[in-house]
Every structure is written in C-alpha cells, then in structure tokens.
Scaffold this active site. Sequence first.
Site, PDB file in Angstrom:
ATOM      1  N   GLN A 165     -33.526  -5.960  18.287  1.00 51.89           N
ATOM      2  CA  GLN A 165     -33.590  -4.533  18.610  1.00 51.89           C
ATOM      3  C   GLN A 165     -32.283  -4.067  19.260  1.00 51.89           C
ATOM      4  OE1 GLN A 165     -35.887  -2.335  17.893  1.00 51.89           O
ATOM      5  NE2 GLN A 165     -37.699  -3.537  17.384  1.00 51.89           N
ATOM      6  N   GLU A 175     -41.774 -14.684   8.006  1.00 53.03           N
ATOM      7  CA  GLU A 175     -40.524 -13.941   7.815  1.00 53.03           C
ATOM      8  C   GLU A 175     -39.894 -14.322   6.478  1.00 53.03           C
ATOM      9  OE1 GLU A 175     -37.216 -11.870   7.691  1.00 53.03           O
ATOM     10  OE2 GLU A 175     -38.711 -11.518   9.262  1.00 53.03           O
ATOM     11  N   ASP A 180     -44.140  -5.624  12.366  1.00 51.42           N
ATOM     12  CA  ASP A 180     -42.902  -4.888  12.663  1.00 51.42           C
ATOM     13  C   ASP A 180     -42.022  -4.944  11.413  1.00 51.42           C
ATOM     14  OD1 ASP A 180     -40.830  -3.555  13.838  1.00 51.42           O
ATOM     15  OD2 ASP A 180     -40.132  -5.234  15.049  1.00 51.42           O
ATOM     16  N   CYS A 196     -40.151   1.622  13.099  1.00 50.39           N
ATOM     17  CA  CYS A 196     -38.907   2.301  13.463  1.00 50.39           C
ATOM     18  C   CYS A 196     -38.723   3.563  12.628  1.00 50.39           C
ATOM     19  CB  CYS A 196     -37.707   1.367  13.274  1.00 50.39           C
ATOM     20  SG  CYS A 196     -37.488   0.806  11.569  1.00 50.39           S
TER      21      CYS A 196
END
Length: 612
Positions: free
Chosen positions: A390, A440, A489, A517
């Site tokens: 981030q 991931e 996320d 985001c």
Amino acid sequence: MTENNDTKPKIETESTENTGLKEEYAYLDRGGFSSEKFKIELRGLPKFYGIAELKKLMNQKLGLNTSKIKRPKNGSHWLFACFQNEEERSKAITALNGFSWKGKTLIAEVAKPAPDPLVRKRKLEEEGTGPDKKKGDENNKSQEERLKDATIPYWNVPYEEQLKLKEKEIRNILMKYDNEVWKINKERRDEIEAKRKLHNGLSFDLKPIVPSPVIEGYRNKCEFTVGIDDETKKPTVGFRLGSYVTGTVGVAPIQSLNHISDQTKKAVLIFQEFVRKSNLAPFSPADYSGYWRYLTVRHSKFNGEIMLIIALHPQALTTEELEKLKADLKEHFNSDETAACGIKSIYYELIIKKRVGEDGSKPIHLMGSTHIIDVILGRQFRISPEAFFQVNTAGAEILYQNAIDLSQTTSDSTVIDICCGTGTIGLCFAKHCGRVLGVELVSEAVRDARANAELNCLDNCEFFAGRAEDALPSVMARAGGDQLVAVVDPPRAGLHMRAITQLRNTKKVKRLIYISCSPASAVKNFVDLARASSKTLRGAPFTPVRAVPVDMFPYTKHVELVVLFERESEATLKSPSEEDVNITMDDNKEINSKDEQNTEAELDVNMVQNET
C-alpha cells in the site's frame, strides 16, 4: 466509425497538405512496433459482452493472436483489434467476418491507422486551431499548476473539504449498488426499503470516512518518467503533463508536489544529475529514440531506506557499453550524498517492447541491499522491486485495522486471504485468528509472503500461487472447520466471476471482507455476491452490513473502501427464478468448462506447498 479498407491512407507527396498528412503517419515506418499498424475494425457486436469474453472467443476458440483491443469512447457495438503482423490480421478477418456470436453476425475489416496525435496537435497549433487555442483560462495556467491538476487535483482544496467530497462520492457509488440489487431481487424490495429508512438512504450502515493519519509526503512508492521539460528544455525526471494520445510528451519537475516526501525528491534529483551528465538522451515516445525511460522510488516509512529501480531502453548499446553504464551508475551512487539520502538498494531494468507471449523484463539487482523493510501494525515486511505494498503506510494501518475489526475473527477462525500479494493483510490478521491461507497469482509475491511470515516468526500462515478462481477450491478444502472468513483485496478491476462463484458456493464462508481501491469498479462484484441463488450461485447470497471508507490518497480523488458482507441464512433462500437462471447461464457454462482445471489447480497448489 471508419469504413476505409486501406491499411494506410493514400498519400500524394506533391502537395504541402499531403506532405503534412504523410508526417502524421510517418510513425508506422520508423521500425518500432505500433498496435496501429495491423488493426481491424470489428462491428455488429452483441449488446452485452465483456472484453475478456471477446478475447477468449478470438484467442482460444478461433486461435487468433490479438495484441490489443481498443474500445472507442463513442461506441459499444464496434471496436478495434490489433495484431502483430499482416498474416495474423488477415487470419483474423477471415475468421471473424461473418462469424455468428450471441445471435449477431460480426463484420471484420481492415482499419485505417490513427494519425500521430503529437504531429496532429502541432499541425493544428500552427494553423491556430489546436485544442490549446480553445481552453481559455486553462491555457494561462503555469506548468506547476497544470502538473498539480494532473496528479493531485485536490491540491488547493482544504483537507476537510476533500473528505466531504470523497464521502459523497462513496455514498453515490453504494446507492448505485443498492439500486441494482433492488432491481434484480424483486422479492426483497420491501426489505431493502425498510433498511434504507434505518441507514439514511442505504440498505446497510455506511460509516464516516476515516482520514489519513499523514497527508503530506505520504507516498512510499512513485514512478517517475524521464523526458524533456518544456520550460527548461533539459532532461528531467518527473511526471508527464498529459498522455501521448492527447499530443503531450513534456515532463515537469515534481518538487512542488506535496504528496511526495522530501527524501524521495532528493533521490530523484540525484538520479536526474546522472541523466543530465550522461551522453544518453531520454526515450522519446514520438520516434522511439533515446534511452532513459523511468525511475521508480520505493521509500520505507519505518527506517527511511530508499530503493531505486532505473529503467532504460538499450537501443543499440553493446554489452561493453552497458557494462560501462552500470559501472558509472555504481560510481555515481557511491557517494556521501546518496548515503545521506538513505538510498540503500538500486536495481536497473532494460525495457524493450515485448511481443505477445513473451515475458516482460525484470529488474536486475545492481548494488546495495536486495530488499528494504517497512512495518504495518507491528509486522515487518520486506519489499522487493515488484512487490505490492500500500502506497500510504500509515493509512494502511488504519485500513487493515478496520478490516480486522469488521471481521470479528477468533482463535477458531481461518482467514482466506484472496489476492494476498506479499501477505500484508494476512500477516496482520495472523494474531487475531487461528490460521491464514493466502492465494496470489504472482509467484514472486508468494515467495515474499512466505519470507515475511518467517521474518515475523509466524507459523500459522500458508501462501499458495495460482489464479484465485482456479486455486480457491483446493485452498478452501484445506481450511477445515466451519468458521471461514474471506478477505478480498483484488486489483482495480475486481475479482473474476468464477472466484465470486467459488465464494458463494463455499457455504462455510460466513463472513467476507472486501477491500477495494476502486469502489466504482467493485460494484459488479458486490452485486454478484448479493445476487439471488441460482443453478450457478448455489450458496446463499452475501449481504453488505457495514462499509468504511478510508482516505489513503490525500489531495487525489481516490479512496479505499472496506465492506463487511455476511451470508444470509439458508432458511431465507427461495428457488431460483427463470430470470436468475438466465442471468447466470453463460457463467454456468464457463464454470462447467473449468471443472477439469480445478483438479489441475489443486495439483498446482500441492506442488507449491512441496516447494516450501
């Protein structure tokens, strides 16, 4: 919409007018690849389709090899598709022209390339008709003001007012979600209306926006372009004032921007000094000449350490010349000024236009440490050149703490960290739950996540490489227990529909935390999570309970959003309506076609585990 079938416009060189036209298309013959060179126009597209769906049709079903798809602003039933060479373009026209897709007959033809926007803009300015002649007050702004408008559009707005604007935008986005759910769930309209009366117009609780703890110099990562400053005419490391498509290539210095730290600005100037004293020009997007491309600066807010990633196009430099350049870089950065600035790690990267199917270039370690360290909520994280982290470290602590608080995890809970990156969220959750399983796509990030777990002496975290939509069934099967909490996320575009389907159909997931985001882009995911059960979405819907906006990007229009979804009780489920079945029919076909791949994904997960 163009109907021209010529690969290039016919150009007569005798007249001045046609000479100017020839200049607008000269980029096609400069030797570098342009997606405009082998382009087709595809018309007659169905009303509802996705770009990913179209790519699957073209590349997988028809065996084509598209390099880019461009959807014009003024059309949804036509677009451009680009290819690597004339053979591939001709093959695409043959396959697509007359092809029946979703009840529509496609039309594929050779498309005329677009003129060079930079050349066209300059030509119009010479004629006194360019866009800058029509901008009025905008044209009177200084370069510094134009740069601020482009990068931090709220630069002259008081921070409290910025928060109000962002809070209003989030409410508008969530109202669109609410209205969409109201439309597709007819039997729940009375319930939605009742909840709206309780929550000020929304069917769930929207908390006030949480301000960033730091509003000046908060960015820990910036990517700067190397180009020519329009004012000084010198090579400059900064930000572009606009995009090439608008005819803008100038780069402006960043010293006046308040979201970049002073330490980062010093590092930029040290590199800029090297660029200016070298005999290598910045890369020019106008004619593909030049060398220096960009500089990425990563800045640890924990100990002030800085990592630099220097990117250049090698052009025709020999191996010996590249080695000399690397030696010069080492000498330049081996100085007291560099040490005082906190530069601890330097990488370089050779940027060459990649072809379809080729892997992109990777940063190569040049000198110093291979990683820098930053800290969130007491956890240490090693940061590699390509690791996701981030950009607002202090804001990330607020963001992750809100996610932890909303999740209500216990020592009996297993957290499924989807799109886990380098493990930042999962590792922050680790002491608040019994177990963390992360998924991931990027294998390098998974290696970093495992290293970060070891760095923090955590033994209740496991991380697996693979696409979320493929790996989730196997990872979910490993979880065990009945208290599964999913934390999502994803990238700006959101989760793949098959990942949403896996979450819906894994009934042990009772609570889901979605961190976005780009809330506007995430609305589709929100709607699919809440959609009524069907043959594909067999599990009960997830309903939003509480949403918390967190300001991670002061002076910009961006804002992060954390949403808590809870699964509805199975007792409230009804049989899927015909409309629900139709809505998910295409997705169901896609899921069924992936059944065999799920087994393969499970093998991939096991292989990754064995590597550990």
